[in-house]
Write a protein that holds these residues in place. Sequence first.
Motif, PDB file in Angstrom:
ATOM      1  N   MET A 100       0.810  -1.231   0.000  1.00 38.88           N
ATOM      2  CA  MET A 100       0.000   0.000   0.000  1.00 38.88           C
ATOM      3  C   MET A 100       0.843   1.282   0.000  1.00 38.88           C
ATOM      4  SD  MET A 100      -3.136   1.217  -0.021  1.00 38.88           S
ATOM      5  CE  MET A 100      -4.264  -0.007   0.657  1.00 38.88           C
ATOM      6  N   PRO A 101       1.892   1.408   0.830  1.00 37.01           N
ATOM      7  CA  PRO A 101       2.664   2.660   0.854  1.00 37.01           C
ATOM      8  C   PRO A 101       3.448   2.932  -0.429  1.00 37.01           C
ATOM      9  CG  PRO A 101       3.021   1.391   2.850  1.00 37.01           C
ATOM     10  CD  PRO A 101       2.339   0.489   1.883  1.00 37.01           C
ATOM     11  N   LEU A 102       3.515   1.944  -1.304  1.00 36.25           N
ATOM     12  CA  LEU A 102       4.219   2.137  -2.570  1.00 36.25           C
ATOM     13  C   LEU A 102       3.308   2.690  -3.659  1.00 36.25           C
ATOM     14  CD1 LEU A 102       6.271  -1.205  -2.596  1.00 36.25           C
ATOM     15  CD2 LEU A 102       6.966   1.041  -1.726  1.00 36.25           C
ATOM     16  N   SER A 103       2.039   2.924  -3.321  1.00 36.27           N
ATOM     17  CA  SER A 103       1.081   3.440  -4.304  1.00 36.27           C
ATOM     18  C   SER A 103       1.526   4.796  -4.825  1.00 36.27           C
ATOM     19  CB  SER A 103      -0.313   3.565  -3.679  1.00 36.27           C
ATOM     20  OG  SER A 103      -0.784   2.318  -3.228  1.00 36.27           O
ATOM     21  N   GLN A 104       1.458   4.968  -6.132  1.00 34.82           N
ATOM     22  CA  GLN A 104       1.810   6.239  -6.764  1.00 34.82           C
ATOM     23  C   GLN A 104       0.584   6.949  -7.327  1.00 34.82           C
ATOM     24  OE1 GLN A 104       5.024   7.557  -6.841  1.00 34.82           O
ATOM     25  NE2 GLN A 104       5.458   5.849  -5.446  1.00 34.82           N
ATOM     26  N   LEU A 106      -4.028   7.014  -7.428  1.00 34.96           N
ATOM     27  CA  LEU A 106      -5.238   6.663  -6.690  1.00 34.96           C
ATOM     28  C   LEU A 106      -5.736   5.259  -7.018  1.00 34.96           C
ATOM     29  CD1 LEU A 106      -7.489   9.856  -6.645  1.00 34.96           C
ATOM     30  CD2 LEU A 106      -6.742   8.516  -4.684  1.00 34.96           C
ATOM     31  N   LEU A 107      -5.668   4.864  -8.284  1.00 34.43           N
ATOM     32  CA  LEU A 107      -6.196   3.566  -8.692  1.00 34.43           C
ATOM     33  C   LEU A 107      -5.475   2.432  -7.971  1.00 34.43           C
ATOM     34  CD1 LEU A 107      -8.038   1.857 -10.459  1.00 34.43           C
ATOM     35  CD2 LEU A 107      -6.308   1.980 -12.275  1.00 34.43           C
ATOM     36  N   MET A 108      -4.165   2.546  -7.864  1.00 38.70           N
ATOM     37  CA  MET A 108      -3.402   1.502  -7.175  1.00 38.70           C
ATOM     38  C   MET A 108      -3.805   1.429  -5.701  1.00 38.70           C
ATOM     39  SD  MET A 108       0.739   1.060  -6.819  1.00 38.70           S
ATOM     40  CE  MET A 108       1.446  -0.286  -5.848  1.00 38.70           C
ATOM     41  N   ALA A 109      -3.947   2.587  -5.051  1.00 40.43           N
ATOM     42  CA  ALA A 109      -4.344   2.596  -3.639  1.00 40.43           C
ATOM     43  C   ALA A 109      -5.740   2.016  -3.460  1.00 40.43           C
ATOM     44  CB  ALA A 109      -4.281   4.021  -3.094  1.00 40.43           C
ATOM     45  N   ALA A 110      -6.677   2.365  -4.357  1.00 38.52           N
ATOM     46  CA  ALA A 110      -8.046   1.861  -4.258  1.00 38.52           C
ATOM     47  C   ALA A 110      -8.086   0.344  -4.456  1.00 38.52           C
ATOM     48  CB  ALA A 110      -8.933   2.553  -5.291  1.00 38.52           C
ATOM     49  N   LEU A 111      -7.303  -0.177  -5.408  1.00 35.19           N
ATOM     50  CA  LEU A 111      -7.275  -1.619  -5.648  1.00 35.19           C
ATOM     51  C   LEU A 111      -6.671  -2.364  -4.454  1.00 35.19           C
ATOM     52  CD1 LEU A 111      -6.183  -1.763  -9.406  1.00 35.19           C
ATOM     53  CD2 LEU A 111      -8.434  -2.346  -8.456  1.00 35.19           C
ATOM     54  N   LEU A 112      -5.624  -1.786  -3.877  1.00 41.92           N
ATOM     55  CA  LEU A 112      -5.006  -2.427  -2.716  1.00 41.92           C
ATOM     56  C   LEU A 112      -5.922  -2.377  -1.494  1.00 41.92           C
ATOM     57  CD1 LEU A 112      -1.290  -1.321  -3.097  1.00 41.92           C
ATOM     58  CD2 LEU A 112      -2.168  -3.659  -3.157  1.00 41.92           C
ATOM     59  N   LEU A 113      -6.721  -1.301  -1.370  1.00 33.56           N
ATOM     60  CA  LEU A 113      -7.706  -1.245  -0.294  1.00 33.56           C
ATOM     61  C   LEU A 113      -8.713  -2.383  -0.453  1.00 33.56           C
ATOM     62  CD1 LEU A 113      -9.137   0.018   2.133  1.00 33.56           C
ATOM     63  CD2 LEU A 113     -10.299   1.561   0.536  1.00 33.56           C
ATOM     64  N   TRP A 114      -9.116  -2.640  -1.695  1.00 34.60           N
ATOM     65  CA  TRP A 114     -10.057  -3.731  -1.972  1.00 34.60           C
ATOM     66  C   TRP A 114      -9.445  -5.072  -1.568  1.00 34.60           C
ATOM     67  CZ3 TRP A 114      -9.530  -7.559  -5.969  1.00 34.60           C
ATOM     68  CH2 TRP A 114     -10.653  -8.380  -6.100  1.00 34.60           C
ATOM     69  N   VAL A 115      -8.201  -5.323  -1.954  1.00 30.32           N
ATOM     70  CA  VAL A 115      -7.546  -6.587  -1.607  1.00 30.32           C
ATOM     71  C   VAL A 115      -7.344  -6.689  -0.095  1.00 30.32           C
ATOM     72  CG1 VAL A 115      -5.467  -7.979  -1.895  1.00 30.32           C
ATOM     73  CG2 VAL A 115      -6.406  -6.731  -3.846  1.00 30.32           C
ATOM     74  N   LEU A 116      -6.929  -5.579   0.523  1.00 35.28           N
ATOM     75  CA  LEU A 116      -6.688  -5.574   1.966  1.00 35.28           C
ATOM     76  C   LEU A 116      -7.969  -5.886   2.722  1.00 35.28           C
ATOM     77  CD1 LEU A 116      -4.987  -5.002   4.491  1.00 35.28           C
ATOM     78  CD2 LEU A 116      -5.490  -2.559   4.177  1.00 35.28           C
ATOM     79  N   PRO A 180       3.565  10.180   3.236  1.00 40.16           N
ATOM     80  CA  PRO A 180       4.610  10.443   4.231  1.00 40.16           C
ATOM     81  C   PRO A 180       5.260   9.160   4.750  1.00 40.16           C
ATOM     82  CG  PRO A 180       2.620  11.712   4.710  1.00 40.16           C
ATOM     83  CD  PRO A 180       2.262  10.743   3.624  1.00 40.16           C
ATOM     84  N   ASP A 181       6.532   9.276   5.164  1.00 37.17           N
ATOM     85  CA  ASP A 181       7.268   8.121   5.675  1.00 37.17           C
ATOM     86  C   ASP A 181       6.614   7.553   6.939  1.00 37.17           C
ATOM     87  OD1 ASP A 181       9.085   8.198   3.645  1.00 37.17           O
ATOM     88  OD2 ASP A 181      10.662   9.213   4.802  1.00 37.17           O
ATOM     89  N   THR A 182       5.989   8.410   7.751  1.00 34.48           N
ATOM     90  CA  THR A 182       5.340   7.896   8.961  1.00 34.48           C
ATOM     91  C   THR A 182       4.267   6.866   8.610  1.00 34.48           C
ATOM     92  OG1 THR A 182       3.877   9.830   8.870  1.00 34.48           O
ATOM     93  CG2 THR A 182       5.750   9.932  10.386  1.00 34.48           C
ATOM     94  N   VAL A 183       3.522   7.122   7.546  1.00 29.43           N
ATOM     95  CA  VAL A 183       2.474   6.195   7.118  1.00 29.43           C
ATOM     96  C   VAL A 183       3.085   4.958   6.470  1.00 29.43           C
ATOM     97  CG1 VAL A 183       0.448   5.919   5.625  1.00 29.43           C
ATOM     98  CG2 VAL A 183       0.821   8.074   6.848  1.00 29.43           C
ATOM     99  N   ARG A 184       4.100   5.168   5.653  1.00 24.42           N
ATOM    100  CA  ARG A 184       4.724   4.038   4.954  1.00 24.42           C
ATOM    101  C   ARG A 184       5.286   3.017   5.947  1.00 24.42           C
ATOM    102  NH1 ARG A 184       9.242   6.385   1.589  1.00 24.42           N
ATOM    103  NH2 ARG A 184       9.382   4.275   0.748  1.00 24.42           N
ATOM    104  N   TYR A 185       6.079   3.489   6.903  1.00 24.45           N
ATOM    105  CA  TYR A 185       6.708   2.571   7.854  1.00 24.45           C
ATOM    106  C   TYR A 185       5.661   1.901   8.751  1.00 24.45           C
ATOM    107  CZ  TYR A 185      11.038   4.890   6.421  1.00 24.45           C
ATOM    108  OH  TYR A 185      12.097   5.393   5.681  1.00 24.45           O
ATOM    109  N   SER A 186       4.592   2.631   9.060  1.00 20.86           N
ATOM    110  CA  SER A 186       3.531   2.053   9.886  1.00 20.86           C
ATOM    111  C   SER A 186       2.862   0.879   9.177  1.00 20.86           C
ATOM    112  CB  SER A 186       2.476   3.121  10.222  1.00 20.86           C
ATOM    113  OG  SER A 186       3.019   4.135  11.025  1.00 20.86           O
ATOM    114  N   PHE A 187       2.592   1.018   7.891  1.00 19.63           N
ATOM    115  CA  PHE A 187       1.966  -0.065   7.133  1.00 19.63           C
ATOM    116  C   PHE A 187       2.891  -1.276   7.047  1.00 19.63           C
ATOM    117  CE2 PHE A 187      -1.355   2.767   6.283  1.00 19.63           C
ATOM    118  CZ  PHE A 187      -2.360   2.134   5.567  1.00 19.63           C
ATOM    119  N   TRP A 188       4.179  -1.033   6.857  1.00 23.34           N
ATOM    120  CA  TRP A 188       5.118  -2.149   6.758  1.00 23.34           C
ATOM    121  C   TRP A 188       5.222  -2.904   8.083  1.00 23.34           C
ATOM    122  CZ3 TRP A 188       9.113   1.352   3.844  1.00 23.34           C
ATOM    123  CH2 TRP A 188       8.685   1.505   2.502  1.00 23.34           C
TER     124      TRP A 188
END
Length: 500
Positions: A100-104, A106-116, A180-188
């Motif tokens: 998810m934090p690698l999303s560049q 909106l479509l990628m983030a929305a698809l990953l939300l669906w899978v998640l 932001p990095d705070t969100v990226r590291y939190s998801f990982w």
Amino acid sequence: MPVSEKPRQSLAGLWNISFGFFGIQIGFALQNANMSRIFQSLGSSLDDLPALWVAAPLTGLLVQPIIGHMSDKTWLGRLGRRRPYFLTGAILAALSLLLMPLSQVLLMAALLLWVLDASLNISMEPFRAFVGDMLPRDQHTAGYAVQTAFIGAGAVVGSIFPYLLEHWGVANEAGAGQIPDTVRYSFWAGGVALFAAVMWTIVTTREYSPEEVSAFDDGEIAHDGTVTIRALAARTLTTSIVWIAAGAAIVAGTDAFGLEKEVYLLGGLLIAYGLASIVGIQMARGGRSSNMLSSIVGDFSGMPPLMKKLALAQFFSWSALFIMWINTTPVVAQYFFSSADANSAAYQEGGNWVGVLFATYNGVAAIAALTILPFLARRIGKVKTHIIGLLCGALGYASFFLFKNANQLLIAEVGVGIAWASILAMPYAILASNLPQKKLGIYMGLFNVFIVVPQLLVATVMGSIMKAFFPDEPIYTMAFAAAVMALAALAMTRVSEEKA
């Protein structure tokens, strides 16, 4: 000769049964507290947020009854009945959190939300039935209380982690179109924690075999799955046609009144259910008693009366929760940090504070689940306890209009936390003691439909309401949440205390 009841579990046993939910809730908390922030960081407007959130509840609507039905009929030897679904969901959810934090875009983030969301639901739904599988009736309240405590603890960790990372020096701002990095590291970190917690439950528990389940006789209701199939075969198609007509009317009204395009989805779902019920009835009439569609449609139409009454309260309470999850970040950022610009430092600071607020209500929920709720349930019963909890939530939402300082919102979250604990524990404790063991998975899955449907309703209708009456004023969503939570408490007055 059946034995008297299932063996009682020690505190360690209760811990092991529900510890996996700690990890699952870390995933849900990261999703709930940060997805609106991610969407806006990637360029979404406030008006588009409900539409982007639609994928999550729609996935749950489809996944939970299917997984419930399948898990009731699964037995994979040493891996058991529910645990194969824990494992599958955990693997997919962990991968989604890592990506998810690698999303560049909106479509990628929305698809990953669906899978998640699909993956979290695959793991979560069997966990609800797992408590009922493993515990005797008189431990159901304790079992769901422990599960709720883990839900609260997991949500605290997931919600507060970005805030902690910022204070440990991790960058909380990013350029336009960046997360932001705070969100990226939190998801990982959340992905790793989720997988580890679910594996703990898988490794430390042993499920009862079908033969052992049949040997238990602790007052559970007998149920033959062919009963609902026969009842379905005897039904007329009138109700199915009504569902289709209602969906068609919504679709036509959306166009005629210029409503938001997401409302089309609501109409389409009603039409789809009407068509599915027609197919299910015809298959049941043809003697195909083992097919999944007829079983699910038959069990949905033949829900026990107690479950139907609880479902109405569930519908209202989760409508309020979903309003909160979608809108708390824009409300707090705009009214308490004076910024509606997702790229500003003030907005990102508000987003982190929402994580603290969500951690607060989840922390309160963890404590309330083990202290306040069991105390009240023993003295006034589960139904009245749930009514009190829901009213605390309504007061918490309403207090957003009273407070002017962001720190004061912590008081509001106490009420929300008590409501959250009650919503996660009391309805399931009532249900588990009043449902047939062999159908526990499907009925828990169908009950969770009344979590998903209100989310879809909020995601499709709330945008139209706010645009028509309160454009650019998201604070009024909290008034809606307070009113709907009060309706949930009113609906609970129709529920009678379950039999001992």
